[in-house]
Design an enzyme around this catalytic site. Sequence first.
Site, PDB file in Angstrom:
ATOM      1  CD  GLU A  42      -8.844   1.543   8.065  1.00 53.91           C
ATOM      2  OE1 GLU A  42      -8.382   0.883   7.568  1.00 53.91           O
ATOM      3  OE2 GLU A  42     -10.007   2.029   7.884  1.00 53.91           O
TER       4      GLU A  42
ATOM      5  N   GLY B 181     -18.072  -5.662  13.763  1.00 54.91           N
ATOM      6  CA  GLY B 181     -17.988  -6.494  12.583  1.00 54.91           C
ATOM      7  C   GLY B 181     -19.472  -6.123  11.913  1.00 54.91           C
TER       8      GLY B 181
ATOM      9  CG  HIS C 225      18.765   2.684  -4.099  1.00 53.49           C
ATOM     10  ND1 HIS C 225      18.765   1.951  -2.704  1.00 53.49           N
ATOM     11  CD2 HIS C 225      19.727   3.420  -3.745  1.00 53.49           C
ATOM     12  CE1 HIS C 225      19.395   2.563  -1.855  1.00 53.49           C
ATOM     13  NE2 HIS C 225      20.029   3.762  -2.360  1.00 53.49           N
TER      14      HIS C 225
HETATM   15  P1  FAD Z   1     -22.154  -1.418  -0.260  1.00 46.35           P
HETATM   16  O1  FAD Z   1     -21.147  -0.497  -0.551  1.00 46.35           O
HETATM   17  O2  FAD Z   1     -22.712  -1.580   1.136  1.00 46.35           O
HETATM   18  O3  FAD Z   1     -23.303  -0.870  -1.116  1.00 46.35           O
HETATM   19  C1  FAD Z   1     -24.557  -1.367  -1.171  1.00 46.35           C
HETATM   20  C2  FAD Z   1     -25.498  -0.483  -1.582  1.00 46.35           C
HETATM   21  O4  FAD Z   1     -26.955  -0.943  -1.814  1.00 46.35           O
HETATM   22  C3  FAD Z   1     -25.672   0.922  -0.505  1.00 46.35           C
HETATM   23  O5  FAD Z   1     -25.503   2.104  -1.449  1.00 46.35           O
HETATM   24  C4  FAD Z   1     -27.314   0.902  -0.129  1.00 46.35           C
HETATM   25  O6  FAD Z   1     -27.605   2.015  -0.077  1.00 46.35           O
HETATM   26  C5  FAD Z   1     -27.828   0.149  -1.652  1.00 46.35           C
HETATM   27  N1  FAD Z   1     -29.033  -0.646  -1.020  1.00 46.35           N
HETATM   28  C6  FAD Z   1     -29.228  -1.362   0.208  1.00 46.35           C
HETATM   29  N2  FAD Z   1     -30.546  -2.065  -0.114  1.00 46.35           N
HETATM   30  C7  FAD Z   1     -31.205  -1.614  -1.162  1.00 46.35           C
HETATM   31  C8  FAD Z   1     -32.384  -1.782  -1.608  1.00 46.35           C
HETATM   32  N3  FAD Z   1     -33.182  -2.520  -1.199  1.00 46.35           N
HETATM   33  N4  FAD Z   1     -32.465  -1.046  -3.110  1.00 46.35           N
HETATM   34  C9  FAD Z   1     -31.636  -0.378  -3.561  1.00 46.35           C
HETATM   35  N5  FAD Z   1     -30.588  -0.196  -2.961  1.00 46.35           N
HETATM   36  C10 FAD Z   1     -30.166  -0.809  -1.707  1.00 46.35           C
HETATM   37  N6  FAD Z   1     -13.124  -1.926   2.298  1.00 46.35           N
HETATM   38  C11 FAD Z   1     -12.035  -1.823   1.755  1.00 46.35           C
HETATM   39  O7  FAD Z   1     -11.810  -2.599   0.921  1.00 46.35           O
HETATM   40  N7  FAD Z   1     -11.048  -0.661   1.977  1.00 46.35           N
HETATM   41  C12 FAD Z   1     -11.466   0.199   3.245  1.00 46.35           C
HETATM   42  O8  FAD Z   1     -10.600   0.988   3.511  1.00 46.35           O
HETATM   43  C13 FAD Z   1     -12.745   0.006   3.897  1.00 46.35           C
HETATM   44  N8  FAD Z   1     -12.815   0.949   4.717  1.00 46.35           N
HETATM   45  C14 FAD Z   1     -14.383   0.951   5.203  1.00 46.35           C
HETATM   46  C15 FAD Z   1     -14.716   1.859   6.497  1.00 46.35           C
HETATM   47  C16 FAD Z   1     -15.581   1.849   7.033  1.00 46.35           C
HETATM   48  C17 FAD Z   1     -16.005   2.883   8.102  1.00 46.35           C
HETATM   49  C18 FAD Z   1     -16.752   0.806   6.586  1.00 46.35           C
HETATM   50  C19 FAD Z   1     -17.921   0.868   7.329  1.00 46.35           C
HETATM   51  C20 FAD Z   1     -16.561  -0.107   5.530  1.00 46.35           C
HETATM   52  C21 FAD Z   1     -15.056  -0.240   5.039  1.00 46.35           C
HETATM   53  N9  FAD Z   1     -14.900  -0.998   4.056  1.00 46.35           N
HETATM   54  C22 FAD Z   1     -13.588  -0.910   3.451  1.00 46.35           C
HETATM   55  C23 FAD Z   1     -15.799  -2.044   3.460  1.00 46.35           C
HETATM   56  C24 FAD Z   1     -16.263  -1.638   2.072  1.00 46.35           C
HETATM   57  O9  FAD Z   1     -17.075  -0.574   2.473  1.00 46.35           O
HETATM   58  C25 FAD Z   1     -17.273  -2.995   1.957  1.00 46.35           C
HETATM   59  O10 FAD Z   1     -17.039  -3.953   1.558  1.00 46.35           O
HETATM   60  C26 FAD Z   1     -18.094  -2.406   0.427  1.00 46.35           C
HETATM   61  O11 FAD Z   1     -18.558  -1.330   0.435  1.00 46.35           O
HETATM   62  C27 FAD Z   1     -19.104  -3.620   0.007  1.00 46.35           C
HETATM   63  O12 FAD Z   1     -19.398  -3.257  -1.355  1.00 46.35           O
HETATM   64  P2  FAD Z   1     -21.029  -3.648  -1.582  1.00 46.35           P
HETATM   65  O13 FAD Z   1     -21.087  -3.183  -3.115  1.00 46.35           O
HETATM   66  O14 FAD Z   1     -20.976  -5.131  -1.433  1.00 46.35           O
HETATM   67  O15 FAD Z   1     -21.890  -3.098  -0.658  1.00 46.35           O
HETATM   68  P1  NAD Z   2     -13.959  -6.611  12.647  1.00 47.21           P
HETATM   69  O1  NAD Z   2     -14.601  -8.024  12.265  1.00 47.21           O
HETATM   70  O2  NAD Z   2     -12.702  -6.311  11.779  1.00 47.21           O
HETATM   71  O3  NAD Z   2     -13.537  -6.596  14.176  1.00 47.21           O
HETATM   72  C1  NAD Z   2     -14.638  -6.635  15.039  1.00 47.21           C
HETATM   73  C2  NAD Z   2     -13.979  -6.782  16.525  1.00 47.21           C
HETATM   74  O4  NAD Z   2     -14.907  -6.760  17.289  1.00 47.21           O
HETATM   75  C3  NAD Z   2     -13.122  -7.948  16.668  1.00 47.21           C
HETATM   76  O5  NAD Z   2     -11.776  -8.065  16.818  1.00 47.21           O
HETATM   77  C4  NAD Z   2     -14.059  -8.864  17.489  1.00 47.21           C
HETATM   78  O6  NAD Z   2     -13.342 -10.092  18.351  1.00 47.21           O
HETATM   79  C5  NAD Z   2     -14.487  -7.797  18.650  1.00 47.21           C
HETATM   80  N1  NAD Z   2     -15.737  -7.995  19.248  1.00 47.21           N
HETATM   81  C6  NAD Z   2     -16.643  -8.760  18.923  1.00 47.21           C
HETATM   82  N2  NAD Z   2     -17.778  -8.732  19.978  1.00 47.21           N
HETATM   83  C7  NAD Z   2     -16.996  -8.158  21.050  1.00 47.21           C
HETATM   84  C8  NAD Z   2     -17.733  -7.675  22.231  1.00 47.21           C
HETATM   85  N3  NAD Z   2     -18.886  -8.243  22.733  1.00 47.21           N
HETATM   86  N4  NAD Z   2     -16.719  -6.894  22.896  1.00 47.21           N
HETATM   87  C9  NAD Z   2     -15.664  -6.738  22.723  1.00 47.21           C
HETATM   88  N5  NAD Z   2     -15.195  -7.000  21.367  1.00 47.21           N
HETATM   89  C10 NAD Z   2     -15.893  -7.397  20.633  1.00 47.21           C
HETATM   90  O7  NAD Z   2     -15.328  -5.672  12.335  1.00 47.21           O
HETATM   91  P2  NAD Z   2     -15.457  -4.205  12.070  1.00 47.21           P
HETATM   92  O8  NAD Z   2     -14.118  -3.437  12.371  1.00 47.21           O
HETATM   93  O9  NAD Z   2     -16.358  -3.928  12.590  1.00 47.21           O
HETATM   94  O10 NAD Z   2     -15.073  -4.010  10.283  1.00 47.21           O
HETATM   95  C11 NAD Z   2     -16.207  -4.847   9.646  1.00 47.21           C
HETATM   96  C12 NAD Z   2     -15.672  -4.817   8.072  1.00 47.21           C
HETATM   97  O11 NAD Z   2     -15.569  -3.736   7.530  1.00 47.21           O
HETATM   98  C13 NAD Z   2     -14.473  -5.740   8.339  1.00 47.21           C
HETATM   99  O12 NAD Z   2     -14.961  -7.090   7.701  1.00 47.21           O
HETATM  100  C14 NAD Z   2     -13.634  -5.195   7.325  1.00 47.21           C
HETATM  101  O13 NAD Z   2     -13.395  -5.867   6.217  1.00 47.21           O
HETATM  102  C15 NAD Z   2     -14.312  -4.057   6.794  1.00 47.21           C
HETATM  103  N6  NAD Z   2     -13.625  -2.818   6.727  1.00 47.21           N
HETATM  104  C16 NAD Z   2     -12.333  -2.741   6.117  1.00 47.21           C
HETATM  105  C17 NAD Z   2     -11.627  -1.897   6.210  1.00 47.21           C
HETATM  106  C18 NAD Z   2     -10.238  -1.899   5.361  1.00 47.21           C
HETATM  107  O14 NAD Z   2     -10.223  -2.725   4.463  1.00 47.21           O
HETATM  108  N7  NAD Z   2      -9.247  -1.079   5.717  1.00 47.21           N
HETATM  109  C19 NAD Z   2     -11.836  -0.877   6.894  1.00 47.21           C
HETATM  110  C20 NAD Z   2     -12.865  -0.774   7.735  1.00 47.21           C
HETATM  111  C21 NAD Z   2     -13.765  -1.846   7.709  1.00 47.21           C
END
Ligand code: FAD
Ligand code: NAD
Length: 461
Positions: free
Chosen positions: A187, A267, A440
């Site tokens: 992405e 990851g 459609h």
């Molecule tokens: P989080 O969203 O991580 O929320 C946890 C919260 O806990 C945070 O606000 C943090 O500040 C707070 N917190 C942590 N420790 C403490 C503490 N001790 N006290 C108080 N507060 C605390 N998922 C999708 O489904 N679709 C997507 O398009 C997508 N895009 C993503 C793009 C990126 C760049 C990233 C990094 C992730 C993406 N994800 C996506 C994954 C998604 O963001 C997570 O799966 C989701 O946010 C998890 O929700 P959560 O509530 O478990 O945790």
């Molecule tokens: P990911 O697990 O999707 O991909 C990580 C990739 O890094 C894998 O293909 C793995 O083989 C590779 N890798 C690991 N070690 C490596 C190394 N030493 N050298 C080269 N490649 C290596 O993880 P991500 O892209 O960081 O995303 C993290 C999480 O956030 C995912 O689990 C995903 O579900 C969530 N996320 C979701 C969305 C969405 O739903 N559209 C968008 C962003 C993130």
Amino acid sequence: MPKHDLVIIGAGPGGYVAALRAAQLGLDVACIEKEAALGGTCLRVGCIPSKALLESSDLYWEAKTRFADHGVVLKSVEIDLARMQRRKGEIVASLTQGVAGLFKKNKVTRYEGSGKLLRAGAVSVATAAGEVLLESKHVILATGSLSAPLAGVELDLDRVGTSTEALAWDAVPGHLVVIGAGVIGLELGSVWARLGAKVTVLEYQDRILPGMDSEIAREAQRSFEKQGLTFQLKSRVVAAKASKKGATVTVEGSEGLACDRVLLAVGRVPNTSGLGLEAAGVALDKRGTVIVDAHFATSVPGVFAIGDLIRGPMLAHKAEEEGIACVERIVTGHGHVNYDAIPNVVYTAPEIASVGRSEEELKAASIPYRKGAFPFLANGRARALGHTEGRVKILAHKETDRVLGVHILGPRAGDLIAECAAAIEFGASSEDIARTCHAHPTLSEVVKEAALAVDGRALHI
Ligand code: FAD
Ligand code: NAD
């Protein structure tokens, strides 16, 4: 000591949705969040800002490469990256403030500070004004995840950064190296490639998007290569380091690769730091994931965990469903998440979406299946849009015809998958989809044709 029926630590999609559902069910609920803005990783530095930049960069790319096909001729197209970033910030601000508004409306008590589990029924919050102790019969841990570190990669959070930094760059890098061809790598790699960066993606495995359907992933890779992304598969990164002018990334067995910026995307790991879990007796597995039973209960009575902190895909909607099911179970004794019907979407162009089992999984489990596929190229709406890459592939049980998995590469795949998730949720057959009238001309007709193709009777091919 303030007393609540339920205290939730973390206000991401797992925690804040659980808080809202608990309030609907009549609980006195409190939510602790350490950041000033509510909404978690998803709203602040994940799903929402990444999708804002994906949309903006896609418009730029379309204007440069596709508008002319429609007879729309622009003399020049320029990027105003500062404006693009400002727009992203405005969307994030309005949505995070929206969550604060929902908390007020639903009378959820908000504590700003770091939460810590002291023992069953007791939580502390380190606020700016000092420590607050809370008493609650039920506690939900929802502290989400953090970017996984990689040995040898020295993050300076400037030249070498994570997704959080790559969402905020104020200039387009000349050459961006992405470590990891997973969801984040593809992405955010797409965003910066569309805006003009040379993007090299280094992936440890022999394919992109491990875990997703391999046929779809191969087709997606070809499409991304046409857009200018370069993939080096079977490349294990062992080091990355910032230099004065840029950065160097080293793949095992190769010379260092010089570039301008590095995005580490290998990851994410559960975020349990400072939560006091060990002292409170909450069991974790070897990866640091909080161990829960089928009803989200941890090893400590009255303490539950949801979202990225526990097993399963790290997805915002999965966290939300778990938050709702966990609260409903606490209040009503019932609550369930169907993990077979959780869609997974990669918001690249074309989009990639899946729900249910992949062909690899069905083969490994010796489940007999029939497969139907239909290309977007043969769909009128896709032609009108000018987005004809990809296909819908439906996998149905050979004997019962029940839909087991759907995999889509194509325009608006992320929206099309909703129908397929509903089909799996309702235990539908491919015949049910094939006999449902689809409007459609819409992209959804490709889903219908793929369902017809399961029985060898697709019409428009
Ligand atoms: P989080 O969203 O991580 O929320 C946890 C919260 O806990 C945070 O606000 C943090 O500040 C707070 N917190 C942590 N420790 C403490 C503490 N001790 N006290 C108080 N507060 C605390 N998922 C999708 O489904 N679709 C997507 O398009 C997508 N895009 C993503 C793009 C990126 C760049 C990233 C990094 C992730 C993406 N994800 C996506 C994954 C998604 O963001 C997570 O799966 C989701 O946010 C998890 O929700 P959560 O509530 O478990 O945790
Ligand atoms: P990911 O697990 O999707 O991909 C990580 C990739 O890094 C894998 O293909 C793995 O083989 C590779 N890798 C690991 N070690 C490596 C190394 N030493 N050298 C080269 N490649 C290596 O993880 P991500 O892209 O960081 O995303 C993290 C999480 O956030 C995912 O689990 C995903 O579900 C969530 N996320 C979701 C969305 C969405 O739903 N559209 C968008 C962003 C993130």
